[in-house]
Enzyme design. Sequence first.
Site, PDB file in Angstrom:
ATOM      1  CD  GLU A  27      98.533  30.274  28.673  1.00 46.22           C
ATOM      2  OE1 GLU A  27      98.222  29.722  29.740  1.00 46.22           O
ATOM      3  OE2 GLU A  27      99.106  31.374  28.612  1.00 46.22           O
TER       4      GLU A  27
ATOM      5  CD  GLU B 205      94.302  29.798  28.676  1.00 49.84           C
ATOM      6  OE1 GLU B 205      93.286  29.238  29.141  1.00 49.84           O
ATOM      7  OE2 GLU B 205      94.937  29.354  27.709  1.00 49.84           O
TER       8      GLU B 205
ATOM      9  CE  LYS C 297      98.816  43.802  36.265  1.00 47.61           C
ATOM     10  NZ  LYS C 297      98.805  43.522  37.714  1.00 47.61           N
TER      11      LYS C 297
ATOM     12  CG  ASN D 146      94.346  31.190  40.280  1.00 51.84           C
ATOM     13  OD1 ASN D 146      94.883  31.971  39.516  1.00 51.84           O
ATOM     14  ND2 ASN D 146      93.681  30.139  39.874  1.00 51.84           N
TER      15      ASN D 146
ATOM     16  N   GLY E 173      93.063  35.529  33.778  1.00 52.11           N
ATOM     17  CA  GLY E 173      92.371  36.245  34.838  1.00 52.11           C
ATOM     18  C   GLY E 173      90.873  36.173  34.639  1.00 52.11           C
ATOM     19  N   GLY E 174      90.164  37.142  35.205  1.00 51.12           N
ATOM     20  CA  GLY E 174      88.709  37.119  35.183  1.00 51.12           C
ATOM     21  C   GLY E 174      88.139  37.498  33.817  1.00 51.12           C
TER      22      GLY E 174
ATOM     23  CB  CYS F 217      90.442  28.970  35.943  1.00 54.77           C
ATOM     24  SG  CYS F 217      91.821  27.919  35.456  1.00 54.77           S
TER      25      CYS F 217
ATOM     26  CB  THR G 144      90.146  41.574  33.721  1.00 59.01           C
ATOM     27  OG1 THR G 144      89.627  41.617  35.044  1.00 59.01           O
ATOM     28  CG2 THR G 144      91.350  42.460  33.611  1.00 59.01           C
ATOM     29  N   GLY G 145      89.267  40.284  31.006  1.00 61.49           N
ATOM     30  CA  GLY G 145      89.631  39.762  29.694  1.00 61.49           C
ATOM     31  C   GLY G 145      88.878  40.481  28.576  1.00 61.49           C
TER      32      GLY G 145
ATOM     33  CD  GLU H  22      85.789  31.972  37.956  1.00 62.87           C
ATOM     34  OE1 GLU H  22      85.964  33.177  37.700  1.00 62.87           O
ATOM     35  OE2 GLU H  22      86.587  31.081  37.602  1.00 62.87           O
TER      36      GLU H  22
END
Length: 497
Positions: free
Chosen positions: A464, A252, A177, A154, A230-231, A286, A234-235, A387
């Site tokens: 971050e 994040e 990546k 995004n 990311g999502g 996000c 996946t996290g 989301e």
Amino acid sequence: MDQQFPNDQIFVAGEWQKGRGAEIRSDFAAEGTENTVISGASADDVDAAIERAKAAQAHAGWSGLKPHERASYLYRISDGITANIERIAWVQSRDTSKTLTETRALATSAAATFRYFGAVLETSDDLLTAPRGAYQTLSVYEPLGVVAAITPWNSPIASDAQKVAPALAAGNAVVLKPASWSPLVSLELARIVEEAGLPRGLFSVLPGSGREVGNRLVEHPDIAKVSFTGGTSTGRHLALAAARKLMPVSLELGGKSPTIVFEDCDEDLAIAGILFGIFSSSGQSCIAGSRLFVQRSIYDRFVARLVEATNRLRVGHPFDAATQVSSLVHPDHRESVEDYVRLGLDEGAELLTGGTRPDAPELTNGAFYAPTILAGVSNTARICREEVFGPVLVVMPFDDEADVIAQGNDNDYGLACGIWTRDYPKAMRVGHAIQAGTVWINTYKQFSISTPFGGDGDSGIGREKGRSGLRAYQRQKSFYTDLSGQPHPWARWPADD
Ligand code: NAD
């Protein structure tokens, strides 16, 4: 402006070469056309990049540099981004269908991020700590080794910079990546990093699938940390893989952020901020303010005005300077947004506006979706809990502070919150009570690289940005140095008998 896509080459530890993995297609979703196809990285490319990164990172020419020397590379990368803003913006707009206005801002912010972390590095100190005996204690910060950075589609150049800049500043090598839908702008970043003269091997860009390239990166024994955006699902998968290796991980993740409108707010300010918070970037953000709570006493009037303002938003081509809401990143993603709107309607929501693909002839080939507002469901509905990552806002009424705090926190995410009121103490009370990594008061979606950012709950682990952003890519080591010159009394040595 140089309107060429990058060649079909990936950047493996300083070498441009054809990827040995599956093909990746980059589309211009706003027009329904193909940009280019590149050969992605394979698991073997990942192994090669990490092996060379490990050697390059351990070399004194990088890990042994003084902070100001290493910072000079970050300043050159920042200058390189600044000199190429138009090209980066064009590539990213073609890759993601975001407006040029937005991608220019993202490129500018990426340049600022490299400059900032160069400055943080130069001004960060090791610690002389208080001793408890006749010794000196020193705590120093060291790099971790080879770091994997995995980013979503995004806001790729900004997400890349938020990881690559502090990780390089801290003395690591980085293997980046990018997401499969947006591989191109990260390859542009590789070109700029190369031109800045970064020692070979320290940086790789490996576009490829999460399943092959992402998994290999995370599980590789020589990756010392994964920094992921990311999502949430996946996290969670990455956190489990990291747990098996006992490897630090920063996550994040997603959000379903509440925006709270009190009856004493400046309504025009609130409406403008809410529109920006949910509909800019077509809601693919996000921190999108996707759950709106409006105090019951002003609910009907405020929501009617919000709908009117939403209907005035200009949906259009990303290269048209007047466009406010552009295409979604991919037709598949639009289908997922449409599924969510159907789900909301099935749950009993009322459609206040949108809920359709725009019918303007020039937009029909693109993955556009009209800004959409739903109402009439409770905060427990799935459309309020999950989301959507698109231009879809759900509006709900609330009675008082306690009610809105309870509803706002009744969600698994904890990324951001917006509060609109003229009562500053109330804003602070509510802001402290809401689970969120960032609270905006009478504004929304503003960012400073100096201010830590991250989420709680299902929105992630770690922060971050900010000065402490550098420390996320370092480990601490403590030194004790004897100052007494005396043998330890416990040993009773040398013996005097
Ligand atoms: P995603 O989780 O599908 O993918 C993100 C990255 O992870 C991609 O590079 C992908 O290829 C990779 N990946 C996927 N499976 C993997 C695996 N098994 N192992 C390793 N890597 C893998 O997310 P997305 O659809 O690209 O991005 C949208 C999501 O990102 C949204 O949920 C959004 O909220 C979130 N996001 C969060 C922030 C934040 O700062 N909190 C910022 C932007 C986006």
